[in-house]
Scaffold this motif. Structure first.
Motif, PDB file in Angstrom:
ATOM      1  N   HIS A  27      46.696  47.592  42.723  1.00 29.71           N
ATOM      2  CA  HIS A  27      45.000  47.834  43.234  1.00 29.71           C
ATOM      3  C   HIS A  27      45.069  48.471  43.955  1.00 29.71           C
ATOM      4  CE1 HIS A  27      40.637  47.996  42.701  1.00 29.71           C
ATOM      5  NE2 HIS A  27      41.112  48.247  41.711  1.00 29.71           N
ATOM      6  N   ASN A  28      44.677  49.086  44.253  1.00 32.60           N
ATOM      7  CA  ASN A  28      44.171  49.334  45.426  1.00 32.60           C
ATOM      8  C   ASN A  28      43.300  47.775  46.829  1.00 32.60           C
ATOM      9  OD1 ASN A  28      44.626  52.031  45.840  1.00 32.60           O
ATOM     10  ND2 ASN A  28      42.908  52.868  45.228  1.00 32.60           N
ATOM     11  N   SER A  29      42.676  47.034  46.221  1.00 35.34           N
ATOM     12  CA  SER A  29      41.816  46.461  46.775  1.00 35.34           C
ATOM     13  C   SER A  29      43.055  44.780  46.918  1.00 35.34           C
ATOM     14  CB  SER A  29      41.181  46.124  45.317  1.00 35.34           C
ATOM     15  OG  SER A  29      40.994  45.327  44.902  1.00 35.34           O
ATOM     16  N   ALA A  30      44.378  45.171  46.079  1.00 35.08           N
ATOM     17  CA  ALA A  30      44.896  43.786  46.653  1.00 35.08           C
ATOM     18  C   ALA A  30      46.401  44.063  46.992  1.00 35.08           C
ATOM     19  CB  ALA A  30      45.612  43.814  45.390  1.00 35.08           C
ATOM     20  N   GLU A  31      46.687  43.429  47.948  1.00 34.38           N
ATOM     21  CA  GLU A  31      47.313  43.396  48.469  1.00 34.38           C
ATOM     22  C   GLU A  31      48.836  43.186  48.173  1.00 34.38           C
ATOM     23  OE1 GLU A  31      49.823  44.345  52.199  1.00 34.38           O
ATOM     24  OE2 GLU A  31      47.900  44.931  51.961  1.00 34.38           O
ATOM     25  N   LEU A  32      48.792  42.321  47.047  1.00 33.70           N
ATOM     26  CA  LEU A  32      49.984  41.800  46.001  1.00 33.70           C
ATOM     27  C   LEU A  32      49.394  41.532  44.614  1.00 33.70           C
ATOM     28  CD1 LEU A  32      52.420  40.270  45.051  1.00 33.70           C
ATOM     29  CD2 LEU A  32      51.618  38.137  45.809  1.00 33.70           C
ATOM     30  N   GLU A  33      49.608  42.400  43.843  1.00 27.56           N
ATOM     31  CA  GLU A  33      48.987  42.475  42.171  1.00 27.56           C
ATOM     32  C   GLU A  33      50.458  42.241  41.409  1.00 27.56           C
ATOM     33  OE1 GLU A  33      47.486  44.751  38.867  1.00 27.56           O
ATOM     34  OE2 GLU A  33      47.403  46.301  40.521  1.00 27.56           O
ATOM     35  N   VAL A  34      50.508  40.539  40.665  1.00 27.30           N
ATOM     36  CA  VAL A  34      50.811  40.211  39.525  1.00 27.30           C
ATOM     37  C   VAL A  34      50.492  40.944  38.254  1.00 27.30           C
ATOM     38  CG1 VAL A  34      52.554  38.096  38.679  1.00 27.30           C
ATOM     39  CG2 VAL A  34      51.680  38.822  41.070  1.00 27.30           C
ATOM     40  N   GLN A  35      51.163  41.914  37.456  1.00 28.59           N
ATOM     41  CA  GLN A  35      50.842  42.253  35.831  1.00 28.59           C
ATOM     42  C   GLN A  35      51.190  41.489  34.633  1.00 28.59           C
ATOM     43  OE1 GLN A  35      50.838  46.308  34.452  1.00 28.59           O
ATOM     44  NE2 GLN A  35      49.101  46.004  35.815  1.00 28.59           N
ATOM     45  N   SER A  36      50.724  41.359  34.072  1.00 25.50           N
ATOM     46  CA  SER A  36      52.011  40.509  32.630  1.00 25.50           C
ATOM     47  C   SER A  36      50.666  40.483  31.590  1.00 25.50           C
ATOM     48  CB  SER A  36      51.742  39.254  32.735  1.00 25.50           C
ATOM     49  OG  SER A  36      53.210  38.529  31.423  1.00 25.50           O
ATOM     50  N   ASP A  37      50.988  40.810  30.329  1.00 19.68           N
ATOM     51  CA  ASP A  37      50.510  40.129  29.356  1.00 19.68           C
ATOM     52  C   ASP A  37      50.330  39.058  28.945  1.00 19.68           C
ATOM     53  OD1 ASP A  37      48.151  42.549  29.593  1.00 19.68           O
ATOM     54  OD2 ASP A  37      50.076  44.084  28.279  1.00 19.68           O
ATOM     55  N   THR A  38      51.644  38.421  29.079  1.00 15.93           N
ATOM     56  CA  THR A  38      51.584  37.665  28.244  1.00 15.93           C
ATOM     57  C   THR A  38      52.116  36.179  28.985  1.00 15.93           C
ATOM     58  OG1 THR A  38      54.925  37.673  28.592  1.00 15.93           O
ATOM     59  CG2 THR A  38      53.039  39.131  26.427  1.00 15.93           C
ATOM     60  N   LYS A  39      51.920  36.160  30.535  1.00  8.43           N
ATOM     61  CA  LYS A  39      52.033  35.037  31.033  1.00  8.43           C
ATOM     62  C   LYS A  39      51.977  34.540  32.547  1.00  8.43           C
ATOM     63  CE  LYS A  39      57.285  35.096  30.693  1.00  8.43           C
ATOM     64  NZ  LYS A  39      58.797  35.498  31.369  1.00  8.43           N
ATOM     65  N   GLY A  40      51.360  33.649  32.755  1.00 11.31           N
ATOM     66  CA  GLY A  40      50.017  33.961  33.958  1.00 11.31           C
ATOM     67  C   GLY A  40      50.792  33.114  35.500  1.00 11.31           C
ATOM     68  N   PHE A  41      49.992  33.446  36.412  1.00 10.21           N
ATOM     69  CA  PHE A  41      50.887  33.115  37.822  1.00 10.21           C
ATOM     70  C   PHE A  41      50.714  31.731  38.123  1.00 10.21           C
ATOM     71  CE2 PHE A  41      49.414  32.978  42.755  1.00 10.21           C
ATOM     72  CZ  PHE A  41      50.796  33.235  42.834  1.00 10.21           C
ATOM     73  N   LEU A  42      52.090  30.743  38.796  1.00  6.37           N
ATOM     74  CA  LEU A  42      52.020  29.723  38.919  1.00  6.37           C
ATOM     75  C   LEU A  42      51.641  29.711  39.965  1.00  6.37           C
ATOM     76  CD1 LEU A  42      52.785  27.300  37.125  1.00  6.37           C
ATOM     77  CD2 LEU A  42      54.893  27.153  37.648  1.00  6.37           C
TER      78      LEU A  42
END
Length: 278
Positions: A27-42
């Protein structure tokens, strides 16, 4: 074109691009985007002790997870802030004091009038910089010799009331409030009071800002509920490792050895700490 120039150009452009994990179009507003429908960000998971050590070097905006207290935390530049609402939402009385009937400033230590069964003791005491000269008010507990005008001088000279709460071992304790109370002061007594807390008995942390005492009348100065859920150290305390919590109310702005400050009598409990115990 020189191949080294191409390589430098490639890495130079890449250095200014956004980064996506599992996505080619962050996304334009994010320097870093992590995308997943099944897992999270730890996030990094640290013990409370490790987080305490990290405090001295933490950068503003740093986020961690306290795996002892089960809280997400963010460093605001001076202290850890609890992220989300994983704090006590219900509360019970830990300890309360009634000053009605007290004369001559009252005893020190002054044991709580009522105490939760999960505490072994709770007491108020005058700091060593205070005295009980001049007789004192009726229906109020306090001290004389509040004669330091500057906060740091008042701390250094022990111009404070200290409350010590001792909990039984094996509980998880969270503080919610210091309930609304009233402070009475004399014409040469404290013009401000500042609350602090400590979980180790030596390092005291300010609770919010100082309260101004604008009246010297017997009716005193009403202090509203003080919210303690904002303070990470006071949430999800394991009483097996930390059983004693201390609070101080420092009085400053006084101008003479006859300067008196008191916890004043009100309807209901005159000083009360509340929270949850599991």
């Amino acid at each position: 074109m020189n191949k080294y120039f191409v390589i430098l150009l490639f890495f130079g452009i890449k250095g200014f691009c956004q980064t996506g994990v599992n996505t080619r179009t962050p996304h334009n507003s994010a320097e870093l985007e992590v995308q997943s429908d099944t897992k999270g960000f730890l996030l990094p998971r640290l013990t409370s002790a490790a987080i305490s050590t990290l405090s001295s070097t933490a950068a503003e905006g740093l986020i961690v997870f306290d795996k002892d207290k089960k809280l997400f935390l963010g460093w605001d530049g001076s202290k850890w802030q609890i992220l989300g609402n994983a704090v006590a939402t219900t509360s019970t009385s830990f300890a309360a004091w009634e000053v009605n009937g007290i004369t001559g400033f009252g005893s020190s230590p002054f044991n709580a009038s009522s105490i939760n069964t999960n505490l072994t003791s709770a007491a108020l005491a005058r700091g060593t910089g205070l005295s009980t000269g001049g007789g004192g008010a009726v229906n109020a507990w306090g001290g004389s010799d509040f004669n330091n005008q500057i906060f740091t001088d008042a701390v250094a000279n022990s111009d404070f009331f200290e409350c010590t709460l001792n909990f039984v071992s094996g509980k998880t304790v969270s503080f919610t409030h210091i309930n609304a109370f009233n402070i009475r002061t004399s014409t040469t007594g404290s013009t401000h009071v500042q609350w602090q807390y400590s979980i180790n008995g030596s390092t005291f942390i300010n609770i919010g800002s100082a309260y101004a005492l604008t009246s010297v009348a017997a009716a005193g100065n009403n202090i509203p509920n003080i919210d303690l859920t904002l303070y990470y150290d006071l949430q999800n305390i394991n009483t097996t490792s930390v059983s004693t919590i201390r609070f101080r109310m420092i009085g400053f702005g006084g101008t003479a050895s006859s300067g008196n400050t008191y916890i004043n009598n009100i309807s209901g409990n005159d000083l009360e700490f509340t929270g949850s115990i599991q």
